[in-house]
Scaffold this active site. Structure first.
Site, PDB file in Angstrom:
ATOM      1  N   CYS A 140     109.187  98.379 -12.865  1.00 29.03           N
ATOM      2  CA  CYS A 140     108.429  97.499 -13.769  1.00 29.03           C
ATOM      3  C   CYS A 140     108.917  96.075 -13.506  1.00 29.03           C
ATOM      4  CB  CYS A 140     108.682  97.930 -15.214  1.00 29.03           C
ATOM      5  SG  CYS A 140     107.637  97.088 -16.398  1.00 29.03           S
ATOM      6  N   GLY A 198     129.031  80.946  -6.974  1.00 31.38           N
ATOM      7  CA  GLY A 198     128.564  79.983  -7.982  1.00 31.38           C
ATOM      8  C   GLY A 198     128.980  80.390  -9.388  1.00 31.38           C
ATOM      9  N   TRP A 228     129.469 100.868  -8.526  1.00 28.56           N
ATOM     10  CA  TRP A 228     129.883 100.684  -9.921  1.00 28.56           C
ATOM     11  C   TRP A 228     129.147 101.610 -10.877  1.00 28.56           C
ATOM     12  CZ3 TRP A 228     128.166  96.736  -6.719  1.00 28.56           C
ATOM     13  CH2 TRP A 228     126.819  96.427  -6.791  1.00 28.56           C
ATOM     14  N   TYR A 231     125.422  91.646 -23.908  1.00 29.94           N
ATOM     15  CA  TYR A 231     124.944  92.500 -22.821  1.00 29.94           C
ATOM     16  C   TYR A 231     126.115  93.167 -22.094  1.00 29.94           C
ATOM     17  CZ  TYR A 231     124.100  94.025 -18.213  1.00 29.94           C
ATOM     18  OH  TYR A 231     124.148  94.808 -17.101  1.00 29.94           O
ATOM     19  N   ASP A 255     119.727  93.528 -20.314  1.00 28.83           N
ATOM     20  CA  ASP A 255     119.667  92.485 -19.289  1.00 28.83           C
ATOM     21  C   ASP A 255     118.201  92.068 -19.110  1.00 28.83           C
ATOM     22  OD1 ASP A 255     118.479  94.481 -17.836  1.00 28.83           O
ATOM     23  OD2 ASP A 255     119.789  94.323 -16.087  1.00 28.83           O
ATOM     24  N   GLU A 303     129.942  93.955 -13.477  1.00 28.14           N
ATOM     25  CA  GLU A 303     129.011  93.303 -14.397  1.00 28.14           C
ATOM     26  C   GLU A 303     129.147  91.783 -14.344  1.00 28.14           C
ATOM     27  OE1 GLU A 303     126.511  94.429 -15.904  1.00 28.14           O
ATOM     28  OE2 GLU A 303     126.832  96.552 -15.549  1.00 28.14           O
TER      29      GLU A 303
HETATM   30  S1  SF4 Z   1     102.779 100.790 -17.348  1.00 29.02           S
HETATM   31 FE1  SF4 Z   1     103.205  98.994 -16.154  1.00 29.02          FE
HETATM   32  S2  SF4 Z   1     104.018  97.538 -17.608  1.00 29.02           S
HETATM   33 FE2  SF4 Z   1     104.097  99.506 -18.590  1.00 29.02          FE
HETATM   34  S3  SF4 Z   1     106.152 100.262 -18.149  1.00 29.02           S
HETATM   35 FE3  SF4 Z   1     104.816 101.051 -16.545  1.00 29.02          FE
HETATM   36  S4  SF4 Z   1     104.968  99.547 -14.889  1.00 29.02           S
HETATM   37 FE4  SF4 Z   1     105.781  98.584 -16.756  1.00 29.02          FE
END
Ligand code: SF4
Length: 357
Positions: A201, A80, A23, A129, A147, A36
């Protein structure tokens, strides 16, 4: 200046690390919309299979609109949150009916997905979103797609400790992402920041920050708060419910088995329009005397976002089916043709050794 630095670092990371997802390789708004909706509350690995099945079975919006709701629910089975499937179907019918006369008169050569953010946002089942994701991924329009992954990255980058899921919090985050959005490349920006949140992250950071391309400017990292972010509002209390389901099995000649099922008809309750075995709901935890100890039984606890279902399934082997209003008699082998609730599927799986095959 700061934004350009973020774009450069983020896009370089994205170029090297992004997943190849079907997608994300298309600009067809109908396909993007399907993906989505399927991916809301669903993991990519599980959603992929459903996405591929949906686009193979209903390759155009008018194909989906022409399907029966029951067929769509059946195809959705196991994912679901069935209101998503019902809204998908309803929205496809709205798109088709609003363009039918133009297509039939030849004024328009084919059905097309809405092209502006407001038109997309007006469809059932589409919030800010999803509208932002379709508008940016399909048409490269400058709308953010916030998101859960993006909320996390933004909260950490800017060290925002306000809950992101309150009305005030959403407003604050929306303002920040509007300032951060790359208006020249909204498709790339949204894809990159979402993927960065999904893969790098992540909720548990480990030592990711040490080598993160954004660590010099990430306030959460610099203030040592990243791991605590984002903040959610306190969760609502989960409601307990107790159901007793009755699986009636009648074996007729030539070993053909029959059972009773019923469709859930309350649009305000869980599993609207899905099929289950007949059941009763108890106001409180039922006592053991309510169960016929001679009958095979299983207990399943099924957890939904706001409800915890404590279900008992009792198998009754009968010579004659009881008459229960609202139920229908079906061949056991035809159970697969009905969109069954996830809980019912779990019970069938758990009790398969004592049920007809
Ligand atoms: S430094 Fe750490 S908290 Fe900040 S964007 Fe990078 S991975 Fe995320």
């Amino acid at each position: 200046m700061l934004n350009s630095l973020i774009y450069n670092r983020l896009y370089t990371w994205y170029e090297i690390n992004h997943r190849i997802l079907p997608w994300r390789e298309t600009e067809d708004p109908y396909f993007i919309w399907l993906s989505e909706i399927i991916l809301q509350q669903t993991r990519v690995a599980q959603g992929m299979e459903y996405y591929l099945r949906f686009i193979a079975r209903w390759p155009k919006v008018e194909d989906l609109a022409a399907a029966d709701e029951a067929e769509v629910l059946r195809e959705w089975q196991g994912l679901g949150y069935y209101s998503r499937a019902r809204n998908l179907h309803k929205a496809s019918q709205m798109i088709v009916s609003s363009q039918k006369s133009q297509v039939e008169s030849g004024e328009q050569s084919a059905y097309s997905f809405p092209k502006t953010f407001d038109e997309i946002r007006a469809l059932p089942g589409i919030g800010d979103y999803t509208a932002g994701a379709i508008a940016s991924f399909a048409y490269n329009l400058p709308y953010p797609a916030m998101d859960g992954n993006v909320y996390r990255v933004v909260a950490r980058l800017l060290d925002i400790d306000e809950p992101f899921d309150t009305t005030a919090g959403k407003k604050r985050f929306h303002k920040e992402i509007e300032l951060l959005l790359d208006r020249a490349n909204p498709r790339l920006f949204n894809s990159a920041i979402m993927e960065f949140g999904a893969l790098y992250c992540t909720p548990v950071l480990g030592d990711a920050c040490e080598t993160c391309p954004l660590n010099e400017i990430c306030l959460g990292h610099l203030h040592n708060t990243a791991e605590l972010l984002p903040v959610r509002k306190p969760r609502p209390k989960v409601r307990d419910r107790w159901f007793t389901y009755h699986i009636y099995v009648q074996v007729k000649k030539e070993n053909e088995a029959y059972t009773l099922i019923q469709r859930r008809e309350n649009p305000k309750d869980i599993w609207y329009h899905l099929y289950e075995f007949p059941y009763e709901e108890h106001a409180d935890e039922p006592t053991t005397e309510m169960t016929n100890a001679q009958s095979p039984m299983t207990h399943i606890v099924h957890v939904l976002s706001h409800q915890k279902i404590h279900a008992r399934f009792i198998v009754h082997r009968v010579q004659k089916m009881p008459e229960i209003p609202g139920t229908m008699l079906i061949r056991w082998d035809d159970l697969d043709d009905y969109a069954l609730s996830r809980l019912t599927l779990r019970a069938l799986d758990t009790m398969r050794s004592i049920l007809p095959r």
